[in-house]
Design a protein around this motif. Structure first.
Motif, PDB file in Angstrom:
ATOM      1  N   ARG A  29       0.855  -1.181   0.000  1.00  0.00           N
ATOM      2  CA  ARG A  29       0.000   0.000   0.000  1.00  0.00           C
ATOM      3  C   ARG A  29       0.890   1.229   0.000  1.00  0.00           C
ATOM      4  O   ARG A  29       1.882   1.279   0.703  1.00  0.00           O
ATOM      5  CB  ARG A  29      -0.884   0.017   1.247  1.00  0.00           C
ATOM      6  N   TRP A  34      -5.407   3.909   3.033  1.00  0.00           N
ATOM      7  CA  TRP A  34      -6.134   3.279   4.121  1.00  0.00           C
ATOM      8  C   TRP A  34      -7.530   3.848   4.113  1.00  0.00           C
ATOM      9  O   TRP A  34      -7.786   4.880   3.488  1.00  0.00           O
ATOM     10  CB  TRP A  34      -5.421   3.536   5.439  1.00  0.00           C
ATOM     11  N   HIS A  72      -4.514  -5.404  11.210  1.00  0.00           N
ATOM     12  CA  HIS A  72      -4.894  -6.577  10.417  1.00  0.00           C
ATOM     13  C   HIS A  72      -4.438  -7.813  11.193  1.00  0.00           C
ATOM     14  O   HIS A  72      -3.247  -8.022  11.373  1.00  0.00           O
ATOM     15  CB  HIS A  72      -4.223  -6.546   9.043  1.00  0.00           C
ATOM     16  N   TRP A  76      -1.607  -7.866   6.199  1.00  0.00           N
ATOM     17  CA  TRP A  76      -1.967  -7.422   4.855  1.00  0.00           C
ATOM     18  C   TRP A  76      -1.127  -8.141   3.810  1.00  0.00           C
ATOM     19  O   TRP A  76      -1.606  -8.459   2.737  1.00  0.00           O
ATOM     20  CB  TRP A  76      -1.782  -5.906   4.770  1.00  0.00           C
ATOM     21  N   SER A  77       0.134  -8.419   4.120  1.00  0.00           N
ATOM     22  CA  SER A  77       1.023  -9.082   3.159  1.00  0.00           C
ATOM     23  C   SER A  77       0.587 -10.520   2.872  1.00  0.00           C
ATOM     24  O   SER A  77       0.902 -11.065   1.816  1.00  0.00           O
ATOM     25  CB  SER A  77       2.464  -9.077   3.670  1.00  0.00           C
ATOM     26  N   PRO A  80      -4.462  -9.539   1.719  1.00  0.00           N
ATOM     27  CA  PRO A  80      -4.686  -8.109   1.537  1.00  0.00           C
ATOM     28  C   PRO A  80      -6.167  -7.738   1.489  1.00  0.00           C
ATOM     29  O   PRO A  80      -6.746  -7.533   0.430  1.00  0.00           O
ATOM     30  CB  PRO A  80      -3.983  -7.797   0.209  1.00  0.00           C
ATOM     31  N   THR A  81      -6.768  -7.661   2.661  1.00  0.00           N
ATOM     32  CA  THR A  81      -8.161  -7.252   2.774  1.00  0.00           C
ATOM     33  C   THR A  81      -8.345  -6.446   4.051  1.00  0.00           C
ATOM     34  O   THR A  81      -7.642  -6.667   5.036  1.00  0.00           O
ATOM     35  CB  THR A  81      -9.117  -8.460   2.768  1.00  0.00           C
ATOM     36  N   SER A  82      -9.263  -5.517   4.002  1.00  0.00           N
ATOM     37  CA  SER A  82      -9.584  -4.718   5.181  1.00  0.00           C
ATOM     38  C   SER A  82     -11.010  -4.977   5.639  1.00  0.00           C
ATOM     39  O   SER A  82     -11.698  -4.086   6.108  1.00  0.00           O
ATOM     40  CB  SER A  82      -9.370  -3.230   4.888  1.00  0.00           C
ATOM     41  N   ASN A  86     -11.136  -9.353   9.556  1.00  0.00           N
ATOM     42  CA  ASN A  86      -9.678  -9.446   9.653  1.00  0.00           C
ATOM     43  C   ASN A  86      -9.086  -8.275  10.434  1.00  0.00           C
ATOM     44  O   ASN A  86      -7.882  -8.137  10.510  1.00  0.00           O
ATOM     45  CB  ASN A  86      -9.047  -9.508   8.255  1.00  0.00           C
ATOM     46  N   ASP A 100       4.271  -7.351  11.153  1.00  0.00           N
ATOM     47  CA  ASP A 100       3.766  -8.115  10.013  1.00  0.00           C
ATOM     48  C   ASP A 100       3.803  -9.619  10.284  1.00  0.00           C
ATOM     49  O   ASP A 100       3.901 -10.413   9.372  1.00  0.00           O
ATOM     50  CB  ASP A 100       4.604  -7.765   8.774  1.00  0.00           C
TER      51      ASP A 100
END
Length: 125
Positions: A29, A34, A72, A76-77, A80-82, A86, A100
């Motif tokens: 990103r 965001w 998250h 995200w890596s 990759p969803t928001s 999650n 991460d």
């Protein structure tokens, strides 16, 4: 660079521009990519009510909304969803400490599933 629609609750709510990472593989990103404004507040409020307005990792209650960060749960890596499923609330020190990394419970589940059915996950012997 085409925007990616991020579905929240089954409907697209925000377009987040993404680009391939410089190291190759994965999605990065760009700074500032965001959820913003009303959408971010609505998701934060939903996750806060769901989780009892406390840090997911250290369980300390939040006294001030400004101390809340959305984290998250599965990084995200990796996913990759928001989507709210999650996202968890975290205090800044816990969010920075997790960084991460995969949660231990999730990593253990993946290892267990790979041991039970190695062909399903392409695990080399």
């Amino acid at each position: 660079m085409a925007p990616v629609l991020v579905p929240v609750g089954g409907r697209p709510v925000a377009a987040l521009p993404v680009r391939p990472s410089a190291e190759g593989g994965g999605i990065v990103r760009r700074k500032g990519d965001w959820l913003h404004g009303k959408t971010r507040r609505a998701i934060r409020d939903y996750v806060g009510q769901r989780d009892g307005w406390q840090c997911h990792y250290c369980r300390r209650p939040f006294e001030d909304v400004s101390a809340v960060t959305l984290d998250h749960y599965i990084p995200w890596s990796v996913w990759p969803t928001s989507k709210p499923r999650n996202l968890v609330l975290a205090c800044d020190p816990c969010n920075q400490a997790k960084a991460d990394a995969l949660p231990v419970v999730f990593a253990s589940l993946l290892l267990h599933l790979a041991a039970v059915d190695p062909d399903r996950f392409g695990v080399a012997a």
